[in-house]
Design a protein around this motif. Structure first.
Motif, PDB file in Angstrom:
ATOM      1  N   TRP A   1      -4.231  11.167  -3.261  1.00 11.31           N
ATOM      2  CA  TRP A   1      -4.700  12.503  -2.930  1.00 11.31           C
ATOM      3  C   TRP A   1      -3.547  13.284  -2.332  1.00 11.31           C
ATOM      4  O   TRP A   1      -2.793  12.744  -1.531  1.00 11.31           O
ATOM      5  N   THR A   2      -3.429  14.522  -2.708  1.00 13.90           N
ATOM      6  CA  THR A   2      -2.424  15.399  -2.110  1.00 13.90           C
ATOM      7  C   THR A   2      -3.132  16.366  -1.160  1.00 13.90           C
ATOM      8  O   THR A   2      -4.357  16.528  -1.220  1.00 13.90           O
ATOM      9  N   ALA A   3      -2.355  17.026  -0.316  1.00 14.93           N
ATOM     10  CA  ALA A   3      -2.929  18.032   0.578  1.00 14.93           C
ATOM     11  C   ALA A   3      -3.606  19.129  -0.240  1.00 14.93           C
ATOM     12  O   ALA A   3      -4.688  19.607   0.123  1.00 14.93           O
ATOM     13  N   ALA A   4      -2.989  19.523  -1.343  1.00 10.45           N
ATOM     14  CA  ALA A   4      -3.574  20.575  -2.185  1.00 10.45           C
ATOM     15  C   ALA A   4      -4.939  20.150  -2.728  1.00 10.45           C
ATOM     16  O   ALA A   4      -5.887  20.961  -2.742  1.00 10.45           O
ATOM     17  N   LEU A   5      -5.078  18.906  -3.164  1.00 10.28           N
ATOM     18  CA  LEU A   5      -6.368  18.424  -3.656  1.00 10.28           C
ATOM     19  C   LEU A   5      -7.406  18.407  -2.534  1.00 10.28           C
ATOM     20  O   LEU A   5      -8.565  18.775  -2.738  1.00 10.28           O
TER      21      LEU A   5
ATOM     22  N   GLY B   1     -18.830  14.849  -7.578  1.00 10.42           N
ATOM     23  CA  GLY B   1     -18.204  14.836  -8.898  1.00 10.42           C
ATOM     24  C   GLY B   1     -17.164  15.931  -9.065  1.00 10.42           C
ATOM     25  O   GLY B   1     -16.991  16.457 -10.174  1.00 10.42           O
ATOM     26  N   LEU B   2     -16.484  16.272  -7.983  1.00  9.64           N
ATOM     27  CA  LEU B   2     -15.471  17.329  -8.053  1.00  9.64           C
ATOM     28  C   LEU B   2     -14.267  16.890  -8.874  1.00  9.64           C
ATOM     29  O   LEU B   2     -13.884  15.722  -8.854  1.00  9.64           O
ATOM     30  N   GLU B   3     -13.671  17.846  -9.566  1.00 12.54           N
ATOM     31  CA  GLU B   3     -12.492  17.539 -10.387  1.00 12.54           C
ATOM     32  C   GLU B   3     -11.346  16.996  -9.544  1.00 12.54           C
ATOM     33  O   GLU B   3     -10.529  16.214 -10.038  1.00 12.54           O
ATOM     34  N   GLU B   4     -11.291  17.365  -8.273  1.00 13.72           N
ATOM     35  CA  GLU B   4     -10.234  16.858  -7.389  1.00 13.72           C
ATOM     36  C   GLU B   4     -10.315  15.342  -7.248  1.00 13.72           C
ATOM     37  O   GLU B   4      -9.282  14.662  -7.200  1.00 13.72           O
ATOM     38  N   ALA B   5     -11.520  14.815  -7.206  1.00 18.55           N
ATOM     39  CA  ALA B   5     -11.693  13.361  -7.109  1.00 18.55           C
ATOM     40  C   ALA B   5     -11.174  12.674  -8.369  1.00 18.55           C
ATOM     41  O   ALA B   5     -10.517  11.629  -8.294  1.00 18.55           O
ATOM     42  N   GLU B   6     -11.461  13.254  -9.503  1.00 21.73           N
ATOM     43  CA  GLU B   6     -10.985  12.681 -10.771  1.00 21.73           C
ATOM     44  C   GLU B   6      -9.465  12.747 -10.854  1.00 21.73           C
ATOM     45  O   GLU B   6      -8.815  11.790 -11.281  1.00 21.73           O
ATOM     46  N   ARG B   7      -8.902  13.872 -10.462  1.00 21.94           N
ATOM     47  CA  ARG B   7      -7.441  14.009 -10.499  1.00 21.94           C
ATOM     48  C   ARG B   7      -6.771  13.011  -9.547  1.00 21.94           C
ATOM     49  O   ARG B   7      -5.742  12.422  -9.884  1.00 21.94           O
ATOM     50  N   ALA B   8      -7.358  12.799  -8.383  1.00 22.65           N
ATOM     51  CA  ALA B   8      -6.816  11.818  -7.435  1.00 22.65           C
ATOM     52  C   ALA B   8      -6.940  10.403  -7.996  1.00 22.65           C
ATOM     53  O   ALA B   8      -6.028   9.591  -7.852  1.00 22.65           O
ATOM     54  N   ARG B   9      -8.070  10.128  -8.648  1.00 23.07           N
ATOM     55  CA  ARG B   9      -8.262   8.797  -9.231  1.00 23.07           C
ATOM     56  C   ARG B   9      -7.214   8.532 -10.302  1.00 23.07           C
ATOM     57  O   ARG B   9      -6.607   7.469 -10.350  1.00 23.07           O
TER      58      ARG B   9
END
Length: 164
Positions: free
Chosen positions: A91-95, A78-86
Protein backbone atom coordinates in the motif's frame (compact mmCIF):
# COMPACT_ATOMS: atom_id res chain seq x y z
CA UNK A 1 7.97 -17.53 12.07
CA UNK A 2 9.87 -15.61 9.42
CA UNK A 3 13.53 -14.82 9.90
CA UNK A 4 14.13 -11.34 11.29
CA UNK A 5 16.21 -10.39 8.25
CA UNK A 6 13.26 -11.09 5.92
CA UNK A 7 10.84 -9.16 8.10
CA UNK A 8 13.20 -6.18 8.21
CA UNK A 9 13.70 -6.24 4.44
CA UNK A 10 9.95 -6.45 3.85
CA UNK A 11 9.44 -3.49 6.17
CA UNK A 12 12.22 -1.50 4.48
CA UNK A 13 10.64 -2.09 1.06
CA UNK A 14 7.13 -1.35 2.28
CA UNK A 15 5.88 -4.85 1.50
CA UNK A 16 2.53 -5.61 3.12
CA UNK A 17 2.93 -9.15 4.42
CA UNK A 18 -0.81 -9.60 4.87
CA UNK A 19 -1.34 -8.84 1.18
CA UNK A 20 1.52 -11.10 0.06
CA UNK A 21 0.45 -14.05 2.22
CA UNK A 22 -3.23 -13.56 1.35
CA UNK A 23 -2.38 -13.62 -2.34
CA UNK A 24 -0.16 -16.70 -1.96
CA UNK A 25 -2.91 -18.52 -0.05
CA UNK A 26 -5.72 -17.26 -2.33
CA UNK A 27 -7.64 -15.95 0.69
CA UNK A 28 -11.05 -14.42 0.16
CA UNK A 29 -11.74 -10.74 0.94
CA UNK A 30 -13.46 -11.36 4.31
CA UNK A 31 -10.41 -13.29 5.56
CA UNK A 32 -8.06 -10.56 4.34
CA UNK A 33 -10.18 -7.85 5.96
CA UNK A 34 -10.28 -9.84 9.20
CA UNK A 35 -6.47 -10.05 9.25
CA UNK A 36 -6.13 -6.28 8.72
CA UNK A 37 -8.77 -5.54 11.37
CA UNK A 38 -7.06 -7.85 13.88
CA UNK A 39 -3.80 -5.95 13.33
CA UNK A 40 -5.63 -2.62 13.68
CA UNK A 41 -7.06 -3.66 17.04
CA UNK A 42 -3.67 -4.92 18.24
CA UNK A 43 -1.86 -1.73 17.19
CA UNK A 44 -4.57 0.39 18.82
CA UNK A 45 -4.13 -1.35 22.16
CA UNK A 46 -0.33 -1.21 21.94
CA UNK A 47 -0.47 2.50 21.08
CA UNK A 48 -2.87 3.24 23.90
CA UNK A 49 -0.53 1.50 26.34
CA UNK A 50 2.49 3.50 25.19
CA UNK A 51 1.04 7.05 25.26
CA UNK A 52 2.58 7.94 28.64
CA UNK A 53 5.62 5.64 28.40
CA UNK A 54 6.87 6.22 24.85
CA UNK A 55 4.94 8.87 22.90
CA UNK A 56 7.01 8.35 19.74
CA UNK A 57 6.21 4.64 19.54
CA UNK A 58 2.62 5.31 20.65
CA UNK A 59 2.24 7.69 17.69
CA UNK A 60 3.45 5.07 15.25
CA UNK A 61 1.31 2.28 16.70
CA UNK A 62 -1.78 4.48 16.53
CA UNK A 63 -0.96 5.38 12.93
CA UNK A 64 -0.50 1.71 12.07
CA UNK A 65 -3.88 0.94 13.66
CA UNK A 66 -5.49 3.50 11.35
CA UNK A 67 -3.62 2.15 8.32
CA UNK A 68 -4.77 -1.40 8.99
CA UNK A 69 -8.34 -0.21 9.58
CA UNK A 70 -8.35 1.60 6.23
CA UNK A 71 -6.95 -1.47 4.49
CA UNK A 72 -9.65 -3.65 6.07
CA UNK A 73 -12.38 -1.22 5.01
CA UNK A 74 -11.04 -1.01 1.46
CA UNK A 75 -11.12 -4.80 1.18
CA UNK A 76 -14.60 -5.05 2.69
CA UNK A 77 -15.95 -2.39 0.33
CA UNK A 78 -14.18 -3.87 -2.69
CA UNK A 79 -12.39 -0.61 -3.42
CA UNK A 80 -10.03 -0.51 -6.39
CA UNK A 81 -7.27 0.64 -4.02
CA UNK A 82 -7.38 -2.73 -2.28
CA UNK A 83 -7.01 -4.55 -5.59
CA UNK A 84 -4.14 -2.31 -6.68
CA UNK A 85 -2.37 -2.90 -3.35
CA UNK A 86 -2.92 -6.65 -3.66
CA UNK A 87 -1.43 -6.68 -7.14
CA UNK A 88 1.57 -4.59 -6.05
CA UNK A 89 2.00 -6.37 -2.71
CA UNK A 90 2.06 -3.03 -0.91
CA UNK A 91 0.00 0.00 0.00
CA UNK A 92 1.23 3.49 -0.76
CA UNK A 93 0.23 6.71 0.99
CA UNK A 94 -1.64 7.72 -2.17
CA UNK A 95 -3.70 4.50 -2.11
CA UNK A 96 -4.46 4.96 1.59
CA UNK A 97 -5.58 8.59 1.18
CA UNK A 98 -7.72 7.65 -1.83
CA UNK A 99 -9.31 4.77 0.10
CA UNK A 100 -10.03 7.12 3.02
CA UNK A 101 -11.89 9.52 0.73
CA UNK A 102 -14.06 6.71 -0.60
CA UNK A 103 -14.61 5.27 2.87
CA UNK A 104 -15.76 8.70 4.09
CA UNK A 105 -18.17 9.00 1.15
CA UNK A 106 -19.64 5.55 1.82
CA UNK A 107 -19.84 5.76 5.62
CA UNK A 108 -19.35 9.07 7.40
CA UNK A 109 -17.30 12.17 6.75
CA UNK A 110 -15.52 12.03 10.14
CA UNK A 111 -13.37 9.26 8.67
CA UNK A 112 -11.31 11.97 6.98
CA UNK A 113 -10.68 13.66 10.34
CA UNK A 114 -9.80 10.40 12.09
CA UNK A 115 -7.38 9.47 9.31
CA UNK A 116 -5.72 12.90 9.36
CA UNK A 117 -5.25 12.61 13.13
CA UNK A 118 -3.38 9.36 12.54
CA UNK A 119 -1.33 10.91 9.72
CA UNK A 120 -0.28 13.84 11.92
CA UNK A 121 0.72 11.38 14.64
CA UNK A 122 2.80 9.50 12.09
CA UNK A 123 4.60 12.60 10.81
CA UNK A 124 4.79 14.88 13.86
CA UNK A 125 4.66 12.26 16.61
CA UNK A 126 6.82 9.51 15.13
CA UNK A 127 9.09 10.96 12.43
CA UNK A 128 9.61 14.40 13.97
CA UNK A 129 9.02 13.42 17.63
CA UNK A 130 7.39 16.81 18.25
CA UNK A 131 3.97 15.64 19.33
CA UNK A 132 2.62 13.50 22.15
CA UNK A 133 -0.65 11.70 21.44
CA UNK A 134 -3.59 12.94 23.49
CA UNK A 135 -6.61 10.99 24.67
CA UNK A 136 -8.58 12.69 21.86
CA UNK A 137 -6.05 11.37 19.31
CA UNK A 138 -6.44 7.86 20.68
CA UNK A 139 -10.21 8.30 20.53
CA UNK A 140 -10.06 9.35 16.86
CA UNK A 141 -8.08 6.26 15.90
CA UNK A 142 -10.34 4.09 18.03
CA UNK A 143 -13.40 5.53 16.24
CA UNK A 144 -11.90 4.57 12.88
CA UNK A 145 -11.15 1.03 14.04
CA UNK A 146 -14.63 0.68 15.56
CA UNK A 147 -16.27 1.94 12.37
CA UNK A 148 -14.48 -0.74 10.36
CA UNK A 149 -15.53 -3.37 12.89
CA UNK A 150 -19.15 -2.30 12.39
CA UNK A 151 -18.66 -2.27 8.63
CA UNK A 152 -17.40 -5.85 8.85
CA UNK A 153 -20.49 -6.87 10.81
CA UNK A 154 -22.81 -4.93 8.50
CA UNK A 155 -23.87 -2.66 11.39
CA UNK A 156 -23.47 0.70 9.63
CA UNK A 157 -27.00 1.62 10.61
CA UNK A 158 -25.72 2.03 14.18
CA UNK A 159 -23.06 4.54 13.16
CA UNK A 160 -24.24 8.17 13.50
CA UNK A 161 -24.12 9.92 10.15
CA UNK A 162 -23.39 6.73 8.23
CA UNK A 163 -24.65 6.32 4.70
CA UNK A 164 -26.38 3.01 4.44
Amino acid sequence: MLPKSLLEEAKRRGVDLVEVVAKALSLDPPAIAEAHLELAERFLEEGRGLVDKDPVQASEKLYKAAVEAVKAAAVLLGLEEAERAREAGRWTAALLFSAVEKLAEKTQREVRWWWRTAWVLHVEGFHEARLKPTEKDVEDVENLVKLVGKLKKGDLGEVPGAVG
